[in-house]
Design a protein around this motif. Structure first.
Motif, short mmCIF file in Angstrom:
data_model
loop_
_atom_site.label_atom_id
_atom_site.label_comp_id
_atom_site.label_asym_id
_atom_site.label_seq_id
_atom_site.Cartn_x
_atom_site.Cartn_y
_atom_site.Cartn_z
N GLY A 198 -5.87 -11.62 -7.00
CA GLY A 198 -6.41 -11.39 -5.41
C GLY A 198 -4.91 -10.46 -5.65
N ILE A 199 -3.95 -9.97 -6.52
CA ILE A 199 -3.43 -9.19 -6.40
C ILE A 199 -3.83 -7.82 -6.37
CG2 ILE A 199 -1.35 -7.96 -6.98
CD1 ILE A 199 0.44 -10.42 -7.40
N PHE A 200 -4.66 -7.71 -8.16
CA PHE A 200 -5.32 -6.50 -8.71
C PHE A 200 -6.35 -5.99 -7.22
CE2 PHE A 200 -3.52 -5.38 -12.37
CZ PHE A 200 -3.33 -6.44 -13.25
N SER A 201 -7.39 -7.50 -6.79
CA SER A 201 -7.93 -7.19 -5.94
C SER A 201 -7.44 -5.92 -4.63
CB SER A 201 -9.92 -7.89 -5.16
OG SER A 201 -8.66 -9.11 -5.54
N PHE A 202 -6.39 -7.13 -4.05
CA PHE A 202 -6.00 -6.44 -3.03
C PHE A 202 -5.54 -5.39 -2.95
CE2 PHE A 202 -4.62 -7.65 0.98
CZ PHE A 202 -3.11 -8.22 1.60
N VAL A 203 -3.92 -4.76 -4.27
CA VAL A 203 -4.17 -3.28 -4.58
C VAL A 203 -4.83 -2.22 -3.98
CG1 VAL A 203 -2.67 -1.81 -6.50
CG2 VAL A 203 -2.89 -3.95 -5.78
N GLY A 204 -6.35 -2.66 -5.27
CA GLY A 204 -7.85 -1.99 -5.07
C GLY A 204 -7.76 -1.79 -3.54
N MET A 205 -8.07 -2.39 -2.95
CA MET A 205 -8.74 -2.55 -1.32
C MET A 205 -7.55 -1.53 -0.93
SD MET A 205 -10.71 -5.60 0.10
CE MET A 205 -8.71 -6.88 0.03
N LEU A 206 -6.24 -1.53 -0.73
CA LEU A 206 -5.46 -0.72 -0.36
C LEU A 206 -4.57 0.43 -0.41
CD1 LEU A 206 -2.92 -3.68 0.27
CD2 LEU A 206 -4.07 -2.96 1.82
N SER A 207 -5.68 0.90 -1.58
CA SER A 207 -5.22 2.05 -2.71
C SER A 207 -5.54 3.37 -2.01
CB SER A 207 -6.17 2.62 -3.54
OG SER A 207 -7.02 1.68 -3.62
N ASN A 208 -7.23 3.19 -0.97
CA ASN A 208 -7.26 4.33 0.11
C ASN A 208 -7.29 3.92 1.39
OD1 ASN A 208 -8.65 3.68 -1.93
ND2 ASN A 208 -10.96 4.24 -1.07
N VAL A 209 -6.26 3.20 1.55
CA VAL A 209 -6.07 2.92 3.45
C VAL A 209 -4.58 3.13 4.63
CG1 VAL A 209 -7.98 1.24 4.08
CG2 VAL A 209 -5.47 0.75 3.00
N SER A 210 -5.08 3.51 5.13
CA SER A 210 -3.44 4.03 6.44
C SER A 210 -2.49 2.73 5.68
CB SER A 210 -3.74 4.30 7.56
OG SER A 210 -4.91 3.15 8.44
N GLU A 211 -1.04 3.50 6.57
CA GLU A 211 -0.15 2.62 6.35
C GLU A 211 -0.25 1.66 7.42
OE1 GLU A 211 3.62 5.08 6.26
OE2 GLU A 211 4.38 2.86 7.03
N GLY A 212 -0.71 1.46 8.69
CA GLY A 212 -1.05 0.23 9.17
C GLY A 212 -1.67 -0.44 8.84
N VAL A 213 -3.17 -0.58 8.17
CA VAL A 213 -3.69 -1.18 7.55
C VAL A 213 -3.05 -1.89 6.31
CG1 VAL A 213 -6.47 -1.82 6.83
CG2 VAL A 213 -6.07 -0.01 8.33
#
Lengths: 275, 119, 237
Positions: free
Chosen positions: A222-237
């Motif tokens: 969960g954490i790995f995929s989560f971090v992966g997803m978040l690495s290129n999104v804006s702060e609000g997301v």
């Protein structure tokens, strides 16, 4: 009926709990004294201060153990009331099984709150005795309040929901732990005739190991995929995602709690096997 | 102490006999009340229904009568009591002679021994 | 109407050994009934099922027409073989406990019976001897005005004086509105107190059932002797 069960459960645990509770102030007084001894300006750091430090550690350990002792008392009551000879009385009472379970859960909750309260009082005692100047120095309190005020000012919708969700998750985790232990004891008691306690312990460790393993795998992926997803999104997301993640975790916990509760009901309803 | 019973006759008849003997023997005045079913059941450690049956038996014989909800009382009728006494005496003698016969004692032997005992 | 109806009752413990096999039993109201049989024939198991402590594998049990549950537990007063008290209560607290949970509990009667036994209500349950604990338990069970009393081996392992007291209490508590079921293997002591009897053998099979008086008349012997005869045959046949 539930209230009556609760009354007797609380009474039964309190009879032994209050003894432990009454001992704690002595422990915290000793800890406070130890702090005083440590803080004295000796020319050299001597044996006395080493002993005092050791004593302080032991006292803090004892205070923390009070929480554990409190929990243990609750579960002893649970085991005795259900699975010892007393069970013959408990399970012939004209009450619902759910009332029996709920009463035990609420008792556990109440005594945990009470134990935390006792612990808080003891921390205060320890500080008052140990570091009186710092404790009564209003400047220190002002600093603490300033920090809290600063945090409160910063809070926005997300911050607030994090706190709320955090509390809910904590409660769910706590109830789940209680139920998990209860189910282990129940399963152990229902499937064996002798060595009920041993079976319960065995099941607890077994289930715990398996569950920890499963949870670790899930959380790591969960954490790995989560971090992966978040690495290129804006702060609000990011903030939204964290909140969603918390909600998902909370829902899973609630499901677990419901599942364990139903399992407990089932065991008591259909698989009770008093000897 | 609980009453004991033998195997040979139904319990309710044995209870009836015991109470009948008490009445004949004068333990109760005529028209006086005998203990209730419950009290007798407790004293004897016997099922109350059995006691009830026994008392019913005595009622049928006329030795006791019941007065609505007031309980059971010994009859004041002297004929009934005498009749019961006679019947009990006869049974006693019959049993005695029968036991004696088992020991090869004749009726005359018995009479002689009774006379000796009562001197 | 019968107070207890069992149909097709099956129960086995883990070993796959059936303790009750398709047991069919009907107990009429208002009687003192003896459930008599050798050890291990399933009497206690049946009683526990009726009391709501065990769940049968299959089959149904009705108490006064109601399936086993919360409602039947309020109608049934159960005296197990073992003492089931917690250790921290005093006698009067236990009486309050019973009064709290059972509407049909008569606390005044309980105090009276305890006084007869010279048991002080202030004594701690922990400190009572085994025999005294059993008497207290009996007093509590019999101080309820239940529809069905289940007494599981009430006189086993008890001295003769206490035995008399227990049987006296049972008889004294008799109420045509309620039924008392006594399980025991000590038949001689109990037969004169019983209205009806049920002979139960292995697997919960009913060998004989009926009125004690009639059985004694028909067979010209005590119930104890009849029991021996019936069970001697069932063992060898």
């Amino acid at each position: 009926m539930f209230r009556k069960l609760l009354k007797y459960d609380i009474q039964a645990v309190f009879k032994y709990w209050w003894i432990a509770a009454v001992i704690t102030p002595f422990v915290s007084l000793t800890a406070g004294a130890a702090i005083q001894v440590i803080n004295v300006d000796y020319t050299s750091y001597g044996a006395i201060q080493t002993l005092a430090t050791f004593l302080l550690v032991m006292c803090i350990f004892a205070l923390v153990m009070f929480l554990t002792v409190s929990q243990i008392l609750v579960f002893i009551r649970f085991y005795k009331n259900f699975f010892s000879d007393e069970g013959y009385l408990t399970f012939t009472l004209p009450v619902k099984k759910t009332d029996l379970i709920n009463s035990k859960l609420l008792t556990s909750f109440i005594f945990n709150i009470a134990s935390f309260a006792v612990l808080a009082v003891n921390v205060v005692i320890m500080l008052v005795v140990g570091v009186p100047e710092e404790f009564f120095d209003t400047r220190n309190w002002k600093i603490l309040f300033d920090i809290i005020a600063e945090l409160l000012r910063e809070i926005n919708f997300y911050g607030f929901s994090y706190v709320v969700l955090g509390i809910l998750i904590f409660c769910a985790l706590y109830i789940m732990q209680d139920l998990f232990l209860a189910v282990c004891i129940t399963v152990g008691a229902c499937i064996t005739r002798k060595h009920k306690v041993l079976a319960a312990i065995g099941i607890y460790y077994g289930a715990n190991t398996v569950l920890s393993f499963v949870i670790e795998i899930f959380s790591l992926t969960g954490i790995f995929s989560f971090v992966g997803m978040l690495s290129n999104v804006s702060e609000g997301v990011i903030e939204l995602s964290i909140m969603l993640a918390m909600i998902i975790i909370l829902s899973l916990l609630v499901l677990c709690v419901a599942g364990l509760y139903m399992l407990e009901c089932y065991m008591l309803d259909r698989r009770l096997n008093l000897e | 102490m609980a009453w004991t019973f033998n195997d040979r006759t139904p319990v309710y008849l044995q209870i009836a006999e015991r109470i009948r003997n008490e009445i004949i023997g004068g333990a109760y005045e005529p028209d006086s009340q005998i203990p209730t079913v419950r009290q007798l059941a407790l004293t004897a450690a016997v099922n109350p229904n059995t006691v009830q049956k026994a008392l019913q038996e005595l009622e049928d014989e006329g030795i006791i009568y019941s007065r609505a909800t007031a309980g059971r009382f010994v009859t004041a009728d002297p004929e009934k009591l005498q009749g019961a006494r006679d019947a009990a005496a006869k049974k006693l003698v019959k049993d005695f002679l029968s036991s004696a016969a088992h020991l090869s004692l004749s009726a005359e032997d018995c009479i002689k021994m009774i006379e000796e005992e009562t001197k | 109407m019968s107070i207890l109806e069992c149909k097709g009752l099956c129960k086995s413990y883990k070993a796959g050994v059936p303790v009750l096999q398709n047991m069919e039993l009907s107990i009429p109201k208002g009687k003192i009934v003896g459930l008599l049989g050798p050890n291990g024939c399933g009497k206690s198991t049946l009683i526990k099922i009726v009391a709501g402590l065990l769940v049968p594998n299959s089959g149904g049990v009705l108490v006064d027409g109601t399936p086993i549950g919360e409602a039947t537990k309020a109608m049934v007063s159960y005296l197990p073989e073992r003492t089931y008290f917690n250790s921290w209560m005093r006698v009067h607290e236990l009486i309050d406990y019973f009064a709290d949970f059972y509407e049909d509990f008569d606390a005044a009667k309980a105090y009276r019976l305890l006084e007869d036994l010279s048991i002080s209500p202030g004594s701690r349950l922990k400190t009572l001897s085994k025999g005294t604990k059993e008497k207290v338990q009996l007093v509590l069970v019999m101080s309820r005005r239940a529809k069905l009393y289940l007494l599981d081996e009430p006189i086993a392992g008890v001295d003769p004086a206490a035995r008399e007291y227990i049987l006296g209490t049972i008889v004294g508590n008799y109420d045509p509105e309620s039924t008392i079921i006594i399980t025991t293997h000590l038949i001689t002591d109990v037969e004169q107190v019983l209205d009806d009897f049920v002979f139960v053998s292995r697997g919960g099979q009913i060998l004989k059932q009926g009125s004690v008086e009639e059985a004694r008349e028909e067979n010209g012997c005590s119930l104890d002797a009849l029991f021996r005869e019936v069970f001697r045959c069932s063992e060898s046949c």
